[in-house]
Design a protein around this motif. Structure first.
Motif, short mmCIF file in Angstrom:
data_model
loop_
_atom_site.label_atom_id
_atom_site.label_comp_id
_atom_site.label_asym_id
_atom_site.label_seq_id
_atom_site.Cartn_x
_atom_site.Cartn_y
_atom_site.Cartn_z
N TYR B 278 0.87 -1.18 0.00
CA TYR B 278 0.00 0.00 0.00
C TYR B 278 0.91 1.23 0.00
O TYR B 278 1.71 1.40 0.91
N SER B 279 0.77 2.06 -1.01
CA SER B 279 1.63 3.25 -1.08
C SER B 279 0.78 4.50 -1.22
O SER B 279 -0.34 4.44 -1.73
N LYS B 280 1.33 5.61 -0.75
CA LYS B 280 0.66 6.89 -1.00
C LYS B 280 1.15 7.48 -2.32
O LYS B 280 0.41 8.13 -3.04
N ARG B 281 2.42 7.27 -2.60
CA ARG B 281 3.00 7.70 -3.87
C ARG B 281 3.89 6.56 -4.37
O ARG B 281 4.44 5.81 -3.57
N ALA B 282 4.02 6.48 -5.68
CA ALA B 282 4.95 5.51 -6.24
C ALA B 282 5.78 6.20 -7.31
O ALA B 282 5.26 7.01 -8.08
N VAL B 283 7.07 5.91 -7.29
CA VAL B 283 7.94 6.45 -8.33
C VAL B 283 8.45 5.25 -9.14
O VAL B 283 9.13 4.37 -8.62
N LEU B 284 8.04 5.22 -10.39
CA LEU B 284 8.42 4.10 -11.25
C LEU B 284 9.75 4.40 -11.92
O LEU B 284 9.87 5.35 -12.69
N PRO B 434 -1.52 5.61 -13.16
CA PRO B 434 -2.25 5.20 -11.96
C PRO B 434 -2.12 6.28 -10.88
O PRO B 434 -1.08 6.96 -10.81
N VAL B 435 -3.17 6.41 -10.07
CA VAL B 435 -3.19 7.46 -9.05
C VAL B 435 -1.94 7.38 -8.18
O VAL B 435 -1.60 6.30 -7.69
N GLY B 436 -1.28 8.51 -8.00
CA GLY B 436 -0.13 8.56 -7.10
C GLY B 436 1.19 8.17 -7.74
O GLY B 436 2.22 8.23 -7.10
N MET B 437 1.16 7.78 -9.02
CA MET B 437 2.40 7.31 -9.64
C MET B 437 3.10 8.44 -10.41
O MET B 437 2.44 9.24 -11.06
N SER B 438 4.41 8.49 -10.28
CA SER B 438 5.19 9.32 -11.19
C SER B 438 6.28 8.43 -11.78
O SER B 438 6.52 7.33 -11.28
N VAL B 439 6.88 8.88 -12.85
CA VAL B 439 7.86 8.05 -13.55
C VAL B 439 9.15 8.86 -13.69
O VAL B 439 9.10 10.07 -13.92
N ALA B 440 10.27 8.18 -13.53
CA ALA B 440 11.54 8.89 -13.66
C ALA B 440 12.57 8.02 -14.37
O ALA B 440 12.48 6.78 -14.33
N GLY B 441 13.50 8.67 -15.00
CA GLY B 441 14.63 7.97 -15.60
C GLY B 441 14.29 7.33 -16.93
O GLY B 441 13.40 7.79 -17.66
N ALA B 442 14.98 6.24 -17.22
CA ALA B 442 14.83 5.62 -18.53
C ALA B 442 13.39 5.16 -18.78
O ALA B 442 12.92 5.15 -19.91
N ALA B 443 12.68 4.82 -17.70
CA ALA B 443 11.28 4.41 -17.86
C ALA B 443 10.45 5.54 -18.44
O ALA B 443 9.40 5.32 -19.04
#
Lengths: 189, 982
Positions: B278-284, B434-443
């Protein structure tokens, strides 16, 4: 005619086991009574609790301790608290009635729940295997109480201290519940 | 055998050699190797056969995207097929075998398929196995099944254990490459509760595989220092060997932790743990996956992705070849040439599809700009490449780079669609994350190191700030933006040989073109028709290439062509992990009554009733058939006294000033005037007028009732009543709590029931017929002061009581009852005898209360009181439910008394054919009545109560039996009810 006196049995026959620094044991000898607030009677009940036990009625999700530690009230749902106190007799409701009079509706739950106490360094890691709740002290501090489901079984969780948890599950499936908790402890220790 | 392809460098631990076995050969590797790197170190490149054509295949990648190198790990019941060698961590004693061949890997009889390739094109199933129809089940399907699948299951129970768990965090960082490490570090320093999950056993992502510099030192050193800081933060949990495989609603992520897969044995601990995070934010920060280029015979062992080739050299100190060619459309491919050359590996040629100046110098290599590879040679391993300019270059390894595709999978798990980015010729995450997700880097499409570090730090800080924490941007480490320019190039169209797109499913460029010609223009249809992108790798290296070839064939752009939908799981998750502990008897809890132990001691045969185990009958020595036991129990109870554990009935404690009014509303019959000390049978209807449940309710005091429900409906009735209390009539003062678990309850039934009870009920309580009449109840004490509740109710039709004590005394009470009953020959009876006796009495139970029947059908229509309103009362008046020819519950007995009735039989008038239009009702319950000496039944039949005495046929076409039955009163036994009042 043989002696007909009925002998009481605890749900888990006094189970107690140590896993390194983690201890899992059955808690017995407790009275547990649900106290429902009559409609419109919250102030009266609050007053009765305050004068009998010297503590407040807890809001749902938390607990209060009265009579210098002799009784704990756990807020389980709006209008319902459970009173937990050391008591070995058969009429726990009478004990509460004596203290609170007719300010609440009382139902004996002492025999409805198997009680396990889990404490020690692996307690939180073990519970993480079956308990969907966040038990981190920042969100589930000492005295927090919650109803949840573990391995399909309804459970009441109460945090006692930094790494102690009182777990209450239905008496009829106590053996399965013990197995679930014990397996969790074994899996992390 | 020496590791002859091992070269210097890498992060394997050369002080820890490990032995392992592959296809019977004993080999050595080092701690830190994967099975793939260890095989390559031993110069083993041919590791499996392809799915359809059984072509020799080698190791193609260095990560989870591997389509080719699928092997079987471990032995005996531990055997696990289709494991990717590229992610299998080497351990001492590992046993691996290649798969998907008949004969041996080298001489595979099924390789003949390759010769028939022209007949096995896309959709060959649908085209080939059409005729004759009868052949499908008998010939085609068995043949296909025999040749399909890759590895084999052991067929034995998996001896390992699996677990599940729940984790909670503020910020989940997915992937521990440069972006993920920076995100976790920034978020961790802010005080947020962080989980950093990485599928690898060595966090670092591509940093482990490259020769980058960070802050002027090597990247591995920087990774180690970041990891050590993360480990020192109590609010950060670093999870290695953990793949986040799915993004679910509300910030919930699924993750699989492989806890002991890297060990020879799991040591009694769970092998894998399926986490719900369960996360409040996720960084992919899931990085990117390299893709290939389609050209003739691009599938031979030794043909690998360029990034993988240098990963083996840089991370594992293994040269995938002695003489390597690189085929690329981008600058990144050149890094493979320079990195390998720097390690002393000979580079034969670099072929770049782009024209212009070569981006780098590679000593001794033929450089071909604006050129391509049209074909390769070498059956079990590449031996040469043929260039578009006609020259042939001998090589033993070909490194291919068609560019990098960001791992957008998790961004799409909730139906998000990726966007096309021309500058990197790849899909990048779209806007609907998806709610709360951000993406960084090569992804996210930032394919250079400096950008990854920068973006990771930013995303970590942003996530922390979103949660109200103070996050300072960690000092961004210094690194350079390496060259990464790309000019899209997908397919060498002049190739004559088969140009493979999806290596796992043997899909070629020609298959894609054929599918398009046959009308499969949608990419989703293309996938199903050709199998492109299916199976364990889900097309990680193939999808974009396939799309590009489809786009090329349709004359559309790639974004116009679109992508298939990404669904969880990102990588394969064993079914065993999904099952977790839910195996065998642990599948669900079992509920036992306090009298269970005693019943087991008596040799009771138990039956599941809901989750309860109930004694079904109690066989005595010498009884060989259950009917003998049941008949005996019934006769003994009717003759003297029997005892039955009825603890499982639902018990609901109802209290409040308005409790009586509340019950009056939920029950169809009246309860307002039930006197204290009395019990009443109650019938509960659903809102639609159908019967919901029945039971008895006792009034213990003015404001205190205790209700019983059927065992099966205990939870449903409680839920229904809570709904009524909270939502329908919130103004009533009424409170409910379950008391099912609180009491052990036993029925004591039979002419001697009172005499038996008088022996244990304390003498101050008078339970004589006058003092404690039928339907009386009271709180008493038994056995010298134990509190109990006594109800004079009867399901059996006998003089009967139910006695309840706190559960702790349940075991004691049954023993006391049996001891007290000895002089009366008291018997325990089970649910079968209970059922026989209730059928003899015509009491409805679950079979009759099936949700389709009304009180009127049951003959209890007059119980639905019209002097008050209650749930279901109005709708029970619907005309259809009150037809003249409506169903009525009646009894049945066979005309030939020797015959057995069957429940489920349908009633057909004599002389008519058994058909729907002649159907007049059905038999609900049957029993052999030892009291009457023949079979009896209850059932619903049209106008039943007017037809007593009529003979009709109980037709049972399924079991091929039809017998004549007589319609009789449902009250077979003591119809006047004299016994219950005795």
């Amino acid at each position: 005619m043989p002696d007909m006196t009925l002998k009481p049995k605890t749900p888990l026959n006094g189970y107690s086991e140590t896993f390194g620094a983690t201890v899992l044991e059955e808690i017995a000898g407790m009275g547990l009574v649900s106290i429902a607030t009559p409609r419109g009677g919250v102030d009266a009940l609050q007053g009765a609790v305050q004068s009998a036990y010297g503590c407040a009625l807890p809001p749902t999700g938390s607990s209060t301790i009265g009579n210098d530690g002799a009784i704990r009230l756990m807020g389980l749902q709006p209008g319902q608290v459970f009173a937990l106190f050391a008591y070995d007799g058969d009429t726990a409701v009478t004990e509460i009635e004596k203290a609170l009079g007719d300010n609440g509706y009382y139902t004996d739950q002492s025999d409805s729940w198997a009680m396990l106490h889990l404490s020690g360094s692996a307690a939180i890691d073990a519970l993480a295997r079956i308990c969907p709740l966040d038990l981190d002290a920042s969100v589930f501090p000492d005295g927090t109480v919650a109803r949840t489901v573990m391995e399909h079984m309804g459970v009441i969780v109460l945090r006692e201290g930094t790494d102690g948890f009182l777990l209450m599950a239905a008496r009829s499936s106590a053996a399965n519940f013990l197995h679930a908790v014990e397996q969790s402890v074994r899996n992390v220790t | 055998m020496s590791q002859r392809m091992r070269i210097n460098g890498g992060i394997v631990d050369r002080s820890k050699p490990l032995s392992f076995e592959f296809d019977g050969k004993q080999l050595q590797g080092f701690a830190g190797d994967t099975l793939a790197s260890a095989l390559l170190a031993n110069d083993i490149r041919f590791v499996g056969r392809s799915f359809k054509y059984h072509r020799p295949r080698g190791i193609f990648t260095a990560g989870p995207e591997e389509p080719n190198a699928l092997v079987q790990l471990r032995r005996g019941p531990y055997q696990e097929p289709n494991t990717r060698a590229t992610v299998a961590e080497l351990y001492d004693g590992l046993h691996a075998a290649s798969q998907n061949y008949r004969g041996s890997l080298n001489f595979d009889l099924m390789a003949v398929n390759d010769l028939f390739a022209p007949f096995l094109s896309a959709g060959f199933y649908y085209k080939t196995f059409m005729w004759p129809q009868a052949f499908w089940e008998k010939v085609y399907e068995p043949a296909i099944r025999a040749s399909a699948g890759l590895g084999r299951l052991s067929g034995k129970d998996d001896p390992d254990i699996y677990d599940k768990g729940f984790l909670h965090c503020d910020i989940l960082v997915i992937g521990a490459g440069p972006a993920g490490l920076m995100a976790a570090l920034t978020a961790g320093r802010s005080g947020a509760r962080v989980i950093l999950a990485d599928e690898d056993f060595a966090p670092g992502g591509r940093l482990n595989a490259e020769t980058h510099e960070i802050n002027g030192g090597d990247a591995q050193g920087w990774t180690a220092s970041v990891l050590s800081e993360l480990k020192s933060l109590p609010n950060v949990r670093l999870m290695k060997r953990t793949t986040v495989y799915g993004a679910y609603d509300h910030g919930v992520y699924g993750a699989l932790e492989k806890s002991t897969d890297h060990l020879p044995m799991s040591g009694g601990k769970p092998r894998q743990i399926l986490w719900r995070i369960y996360s409040k934010r996720a960084v992919l920060c899931a990085g990117a996956t390299e893709r290939s280029i389609a050209f003739g015979n691009n599938d031979r062992p030794g043909v690998m992705l360029a990034g993988a080739v240098r990963a083996y050299a840089n991370r594992w100190g293994v040269a995938p070849g002695r003489n390597v060619a690189i085929f690329t459309n981008n600058d990144d491919g050149w890094r493979t040439a320079t990195d390998l050359a720097a390690k002393g590996v000979s580079i034969a040629a670099v072929i770049d599809t782009r024209s212009g100046a070569a981006p780098a110098d590679v000593a001794g290599a033929t450089i071909a700009m604006g050129a391509s590879i049209v074909d390769t040679k070498g059956r079990k391993g590449i031996s040469a490449v043929t260039l578009s300019n006609g020259t042939t270059v001998p090589v033993d390894c070909l490194a291919v780079s068609g560019g990098w595709s960001p791992n957008v999978h998790l961004t799409c798990h909730q139906r998000g669609r990726p966007d096309w980015a021309d500058e990197i010729a790849a899909f990048v995450p779209g806007k609907d994350l998806p709610v709360g997700m951000s993406v960084a880097g090569a992804a996210k499409g930032a394919l250079t190191l400096a950008a990854c570090l920068q973006e990771g730090a930013k995303a970590g800080a942003q996530a922390a700030q979103d949660l109200g924490l103070t996050a300072s941007m960690a000092e961004i480490p210094e690194a350079s933006d390496e060259a990464s320019a790309i000019t899209p190039f997908w397919h060498v169209t002049e190739s004559k040989g088969r140009a493979w797109i999806d290596l796992q499913n043997d899909v070629t460029a020609k298959d894609v073109q054929l599918a398009k010609r046959e009308g499969y223009r949608s990419v989703e249809l293309l996938k199903r028709y050709t199998t492109l992108g299916m199976a364990t790798d889900q097309g990680k290296t193939a999808n974009v290439l396939g799309l590009a070839v489809l786009a090329e064939a349709s004359g559309k752009s790639i974004p116009e062509t679109g992508t298939t939908i990404f669904r969880p799981p990102y990588t394969p998750v064993p079914i065993a992990a999904f099952a977790g502990r839910s195996r065998g008897k642990d599948f669900r809890p079992t509920r036992l009554t306090p009298g269970h132990e005693w019943a087991a001691e008596q040799g009771a045969v138990f039956v599941e009733a809901g989750m309860w185990l109930r004694g079904q009958w109690f066989p005595k020595p010498g009884e060989t058939h259950w009917r003998e036991s049941v008949d005996r129990e019934v006769l003994a109870t009717r003759k003297s006294v029997g005892i039955c554990d009825v603890t499982t009935l639902g018990k609901i404690d109802v209290q409040g000033r308005d409790a009586a009014e509340f019950l009056n509303k939920v029950y169809a019959n009246g309860f307002a005037k039930l006197p204290v000390g009395k019990v009443r049978y109650g019938l509960m209807l659903r809102e639609d007028g159908m019967v919901m449940d029945d039971g008895t309710t006792a009034r213990l005091s003015e404001n205190h009732f205790v209700m019983t429900t059927t065992t099966a409906n205990a939870v449903g009735v409680f839920r229904h009543m809570e709904f009524c209390r909270q939502c329908l009539w919130p103004d009533l003062d009424v409170h409910l709590i379950s008391a099912t678990e609180q009491f052990a309850q036993y029925a004591v039934a039979g002419p001697n029931a009172r005499k038996l009870l008088q022996k244990i009920v304390d003498p101050e309580f008078d339970i004589s017929n006058d003092a404690f009449p039928f339907m009386g109840c009271g709180e008493i004490t038994v056995c010298g002061g134990t509190p109990a509740r006594l109800f004079r109710i009867s399901f059996s039709g006998e003089l009967a009581y139910e006695i309840a004590v706190p559960s702790r005394y349940g075991d004691g009470l049954i023993r006391a009852l049996m001891a007290a009953g000895e002089e009366f020959d008291a018997v325990p009876y089970g649910t079968e005898a209970l059922s026989v006796m209730r059928i003899e009495k015509g009491h409805p139970a679950g079979n009759e209360l099936n949700g389709q029947t009304t009180a009127r059908d049951m003959g209890m229509g007059r119980m639905v009181s019209k002097k008050k309103d209650s749930i279901g009362s109005i709708l029970s008046e619907r005309p259809e439910l009150n037809r003249e020819d409506g169903l009525a519950l009646v009894g049945f007995r066979p005309v030939d008394r020797a015959r057995q009735l069957k429940s489920g039989a349908h009633f057909i008038p004599k002389g008519k054919t058994p058909s729907l239009e002649n159907d007049e009702g059905w038999m609900t319950s049957v029993a052999y009545s030892p009291t009457l000496g023949h079979s009896i039944g209850l059932g619903f039949i049209k106008r039943g109560s007017d037809r007593l005495g009529e003979t009709i046929v109980a037709a049972d076409p399924i079991r091929g039996e039809s017998i004549e039955v007589e319609i009789v009163s449902p009250h077979f036994f003591d119809p006047e009810g004299e016994r219950v009042r005795a």
